[in-house]
Design an enzyme around this catalytic site. Sequence first.
Site, PDB file in Angstrom:
ATOM      1  N   GLU A 153       0.754  -1.096   0.069  1.00 19.51           N
ATOM      2  CA  GLU A 153      -0.025   0.058  -0.386  1.00 19.51           C
ATOM      3  C   GLU A 153       1.330   1.185  -0.153  1.00 19.51           C
ATOM      4  O   GLU A 153       0.695   2.207   0.839  1.00 19.51           O
ATOM      5  CB  GLU A 153      -1.328  -0.292   1.309  1.00 19.51           C
ATOM      6  CG  GLU A 153      -1.933  -1.518   1.383  1.00 19.51           C
ATOM      7  CD  GLU A 153      -2.643  -1.078   2.363  1.00 19.51           C
ATOM      8  OE1 GLU A 153      -2.702  -0.093   2.865  1.00 19.51           O
ATOM      9  OE2 GLU A 153      -3.344  -2.669   2.583  1.00 19.51           O
ATOM     10  N   GLU A 267      -5.873 -10.814  -1.191  1.00 19.16           N
ATOM     11  CA  GLU A 267      -7.176 -10.025   0.585  1.00 19.16           C
ATOM     12  C   GLU A 267      -8.149 -10.588   0.272  1.00 19.16           C
ATOM     13  O   GLU A 267      -9.106  -9.929   0.476  1.00 19.16           O
ATOM     14  CB  GLU A 267      -6.572  -9.015   1.261  1.00 19.16           C
ATOM     15  CG  GLU A 267      -5.032  -8.967   1.528  1.00 19.16           C
ATOM     16  CD  GLU A 267      -4.653  -7.880   1.937  1.00 19.16           C
ATOM     17  OE1 GLU A 267      -5.496  -7.612   2.425  1.00 19.16           O
ATOM     18  OE2 GLU A 267      -2.937  -7.351   2.285  1.00 19.16           O
TER      19      GLU A 267
END
Length: 493
Positions: A153, A267
């Site tokens: 991220e 995820e």
Amino acid sequence: MKYSKIMLGAALIGATASTIFAQETLRSLAEERGRYIGAILNSEWFNNAIESQFEEIHKTQFNAVVAENEMKFDATEPNKGQFSYAKGDKMVTYAKANKMRVRGHALAWHSQVPGWVNNIRDKKQLLDVLKNHIDNVVGHWKGEVAEWDVVNEAINDDNNHGWRSNGSVWFQTIGAEFLDSAFVWAHAADPDAELCYNDYAIEWGLGQGSKAGFVVDQVKRWKQNNIPITCVGTQTHIEISHETTPQNVRALAKALAEHDVVLNITELDVGFPQGSAGSLGASDYAKQGHLYRQFMDVFLEEPNMGEFMIWGVTDAHSWLDGQQGKTQGLIYDKQYKAKPAYDSLIASLKAHPASEVKSPYKSAATPDTTVQDTTTQDTSAHDTTAVQDTTVKDTTTQDTVATPGPVVSDTGNVGIRRGSATLTEVRMNLVGRTLSIVGASNAKVQVFDMRGRPVYSAVTSKGSVDLSAISDGLYVVRVKVGSKTLERRVALR
Ligand code: G3I
């Protein structure tokens, strides 16, 4: 109730058949296809605070695993230089016992960074902290963690093709070069580990300014500079209304395939708005199953996709409810009963015969039984001054020039040196039928059958060759770079 003899006989045959033909599972179908389907081990599992059904389902249905929190920076190095591996070791032991692939999540992330790191404002000091963390953590699980989320991220959410600055000690203190250096250091710590860049909201298409487009741009730059990235993780935290995302994931997979990079779903969950929890019915769960199925269809149909990881097993234990304002995003309900989404995944797997599913791991997964690489050690004297600065200068905004591959100095430091580089580390990666030579751009590639007869030869200047013309089978690949020779046995399928 009286059974007729025929009925009773049929019942017995049925029973026998079901015991002989073990029930198909996500795991058994994935393994037939050379793919990995996995789920997190929730923090409750690590704390022995989860129902017994959890592990029974987890090891039966999945052949890959990742820790929800226990391999992150705050968990593995809570205090400077003090490493904590017990929980990660517990997962690795579980994975070994159940023959599962292990994902490491995550080395450099702006979140879940311990306070002693977040307070560092000196660039060199923070680089040393990051390198030391990677050296120790990746080194500790060398050969046991198959793949790392090296950076997580790091891109901002402003759709302006920019890095995340807010809340990121890594970007604010070091700048974007922390990413390149993290990959080089992770590769040095475990040269055989797959190395991923992982992010969310990259399931929204490759349009101008998109996060996904920026990821592809960075992958292109990294590959040109021989930064050892091998995969991208699309987290895929999706809501039930996000119906276009499966095809966007397909587009991203195709874009990354052009750079020989794997795309993994890392995820996945498909959440409902929290407020709808009490009013969900069969049609809602069928729609959820349809979305799960579409992701599995894309996953199985794109040859450079390898892992399909779900961010939980049961709705009883999911980050969605407590942190994301969503609910019931997984494939087992709170009573551990399989939901329509589970059935949809099974249906997708069965609709894609193993013979039709390529895998980025199938050919590479063949045990490499050759003797160790015959790379002749570069005995030339190293200009060790050049490797003192082991960070990789960020070239995000500059026109990228091919930067030589990692240089391993006598002291084991790894860095990128500008100008003429003395390459001492050459590796080859086979993804599908594309052989990439990492660490060198000019190489002579020869392929011999198992009787030593040459079947292919080429000199490459772009760091990869296409072996599609060679028929399936076992071969020896020999790569010569200058005076160095690398030789590996591979299976081409
Ligand atoms: O361990 C402490 C415990 O000691 C304390 O009593 C408790 C209450 O404060 O907190 C516990 O830590 C929590 C931790 O999960 C372990 O359960 C943190 O507060 C909580 O913030 C943390 O949430 C995790 C979140 O990442 C942190 O950002 C979630 O479990 C985890 O599912 C989630 O996973 C992330 C991925 O790593 C990256 N991609 C997004 C994904 C969802 O946010």
